[in-house]
Design an enzyme around this catalytic site. Structure first.
Site, PDB file in Angstrom:
ATOM      1  N   GLU A   1     -44.797 112.579  52.391  1.00 33.29           N
ATOM      2  CA  GLU A   1     -45.738 112.179  51.009  1.00 33.29           C
ATOM      3  C   GLU A   1     -46.734 111.430  50.616  1.00 33.29           C
ATOM      4  O   GLU A   1     -46.877 110.644  49.941  1.00 33.29           O
ATOM      5  CB  GLU A   1     -44.757 113.039  49.911  1.00 33.29           C
ATOM      6  CG  GLU A   1     -44.227 113.985  49.698  1.00 33.29           C
ATOM      7  CD  GLU A   1     -43.824 114.796  48.445  1.00 33.29           C
ATOM      8  OE1 GLU A   1     -44.217 114.211  47.573  1.00 33.29           O
ATOM      9  OE2 GLU A   1     -43.342 115.556  48.047  1.00 33.29           O
TER      10      GLU A   1
ATOM     11  N   GLU B   1     -40.041 120.862  52.796  1.00 27.20           N
ATOM     12  CA  GLU B   1     -39.350 120.433  50.910  1.00 27.20           C
ATOM     13  C   GLU B   1     -39.991 121.616  50.413  1.00 27.20           C
ATOM     14  O   GLU B   1     -41.002 121.835  49.725  1.00 27.20           O
ATOM     15  CB  GLU B   1     -39.575 119.240  50.102  1.00 27.20           C
ATOM     16  CG  GLU B   1     -39.454 118.213  50.955  1.00 27.20           C
ATOM     17  CD  GLU B   1     -40.054 116.585  49.818  1.00 27.20           C
ATOM     18  OE1 GLU B   1     -40.177 117.035  48.299  1.00 27.20           O
ATOM     19  OE2 GLU B   1     -39.416 115.082  50.062  1.00 27.20           O
TER      20      GLU B   1
END
Length: 466
Positions: free
Chosen positions: A166, A367
């Site tokens: 991320e 995720e």
């Protein structure tokens, strides 16, 4: 428990995911040194409940129990991150033998259980010694060096490597808005951190391949489909800008080898990229084996500054920007106040296909999950029916999207990782947001599988019987 009507395709991987800083604890064990998150948690008022990552779920000492839970679940894979400062105290020098021994034992436990390791190299826990963090180009070089060291040590037992997790969240929350470590609020002056993280990714890809790792190599980013709040042209323009800064500037260099083109009136905002050295983009776009997508919510954007409506603090931090976040009407919310919108996961997969075409490698949802206020009832049961519905909806939406005739038909979707295996230390939210399939009592460390754990186990059991 009856499973919603889902059918997992043959070979489709289902796993769970965690991050070292959120579950390991053991902060003072051995020669481990502080990360930026240890330092950030010590600053007054930065963590919602004033907790720290010193113990968290104590996975460092209880990992055999946690691997046994994954085995009971029937998980195919486990995505976890390496604690940079446990393995390389101070961020320099050789790997520490005691840190190496911990991950050796974890990998051995996973192998014995038949669970495939997906390893993230950089999941937000930079050494504090890197004082400028991702604003400094040297951090990219150091990540490449670290990737080479761990690739040489663990490369024969890891099935997939994720270089950076991320980068969008690191840039936006850590350097632009001041919500995460290291707590900088630089707005558009944070853009060099985009380039340096992606350069670190590319250097890590090179280092892993030079080390001869046998596993796949990729990157993970969080993507958010972006919607204008209304029909006005100004909303559409700001939604376009937000899409660029949340999604495109992170994916385009990796998958296409260049930054996205922007209208002339927006170009001055992105001047930092023009000043970067020639040759960096070739490194950043090193071929990868997969692209990891983290998905939590779409973003609704309106023109004009303001505090918007996000309850997690994001909107307030964005008050100095020319746009604001608005709610997505007609959707239930997670504990974080995020809209529950599984259909937009399909939208996201379709956008990735349309934008990147043949340049998009196979995809994993690395995720997907939600926080809810889960606590045991009087009998000790944690009946998280909201999470069951969330996971069924999102997994079902992803599979339907890539099926023949689906909105993302043509995307090679290979797996889905639930965030998270355990309730954990949820960064700036501390222990106030529970994402786990397994409830953790943060005082005793006791683990209690939730209803969502049993639901997913039954889904995976049914696949085995099919």
């Amino acid at each position: 428990m009856t499973s919603p009507q889902l059918t997992l395709p043959p070979g489709f991987l289902v796993g769970t995911a965690t991050a070292a800083a959120q579950i390991e604890g053991g902060a003072t064990v051995g020669r481990r040194t502080p990360s930026v998150w240890d330092a950030y948690a010590d600053l007054p008022g930065r963590i919602f409940d004033a907790t720290t990552p010193a113990v968290t779920a104590d996975h460092y000492h209880r990992f055999p129990e946690d691997v046994a839970l994954m085995s009971e679940l029937g998980a195919d894979a486990y995505r976890f991150s390496l604690s940079w400062t446990r393995l390389q105290p101070g961020g320099r020098g050789p790997l520490d033998p005691e840190g190496v021994a911990f991950y050796d034992r974890l990998l051995d436990e996973l192998a014995a259980a038949g669970i495939s390791p997906f390893v993230t190299i950089s999941h937000w826990d930079l050494p504090v010694e890197y004082s400028a963090g991702w604003l400094d180009r040297n951090t990219a070089l150091r990540l490449g060096d670290f990737a080479g060291l761990v690739g040489e040590r663990f490369g024969d037992r890891v099935d997939a490597w994720i270089t950076v997790n991320e980068p969008a969240t690191v840039t936006l929350n850590g350097y632009a808005l001041g919500l995460h470590a290291p707590g900088e609020a630089l707005l558009f002056d944070a853009l060099p951190t985009v380039h340096h993280q992606l350069l670190g990714h590319g250097l890590s890809v090179q280092a892993l391949r030079a080390a001869g790792v046998r596993g796949q190599v990729g990157i993970t980013n969080v993507h958010s489909p972006v919607l204008p709040a209304g029909p006005e042209a100004a909303d559409a323009e700001m939604a376009f800008l937000f899409d660029i800064i949340h999604n495109r500037i992170f994916a385009d260099p990796v998958l296409l080898g260049h930054y996205p083109q922007v209208p002339d009136e927006l170009a001055p905002m992105f001047g930092a990229f023009a000043a970067m050295p020639d040759g960096d983009l070739a490194i950043m776009s090193e071929p990868i084996d997969f692209y990891g997508l983290n998905y939590y919510q779409p973003s609704v954007i309106a023109a004009g500054s303001g505090t918007g409506s996000s309850p997690d603090g994001t909107s307030e931090a964005m008050a100095g920007l020319p746009f604001r976040l608005e709610p997505l009407p007609g959707h239930n919310l997670t504990g974080f106040g995020w809209p529950i919108a599984p259909d937009y996961l399909g939208v996201l997969l379709g956008q990735m296909r349309d934008r990147y075409g043949d340049s998009l490698p196979p995809v994993y949802i690395t995720e997907s999950g939600a926080s809810f206020p889960d606590e045991p009832d009087a009998t000790g049961v944690v009946d998280d029916t909201e999470r069951v519905a969330y996971l069924a909806g999102h997994l079902g939406a992803a599979l339907a999207a890539v099926a023949p005739g689906g909105v993302a038909d043509g995307v090679d979707l290979r797996g889905y990782f639930v965030w998270s295996l355990l309730d954990n230390w949820e960064w700036a939210a501390g222990f106030t947001q529970r994402f786990g399939l397994v409830h953790v009592d943060f005082d005793s460390g006791e683990r209690t599988p939730k209803s969502s754990f049993r639901w997913l186990r039954s889904l995976l059991d049914a696949r085995g019987r099919g």
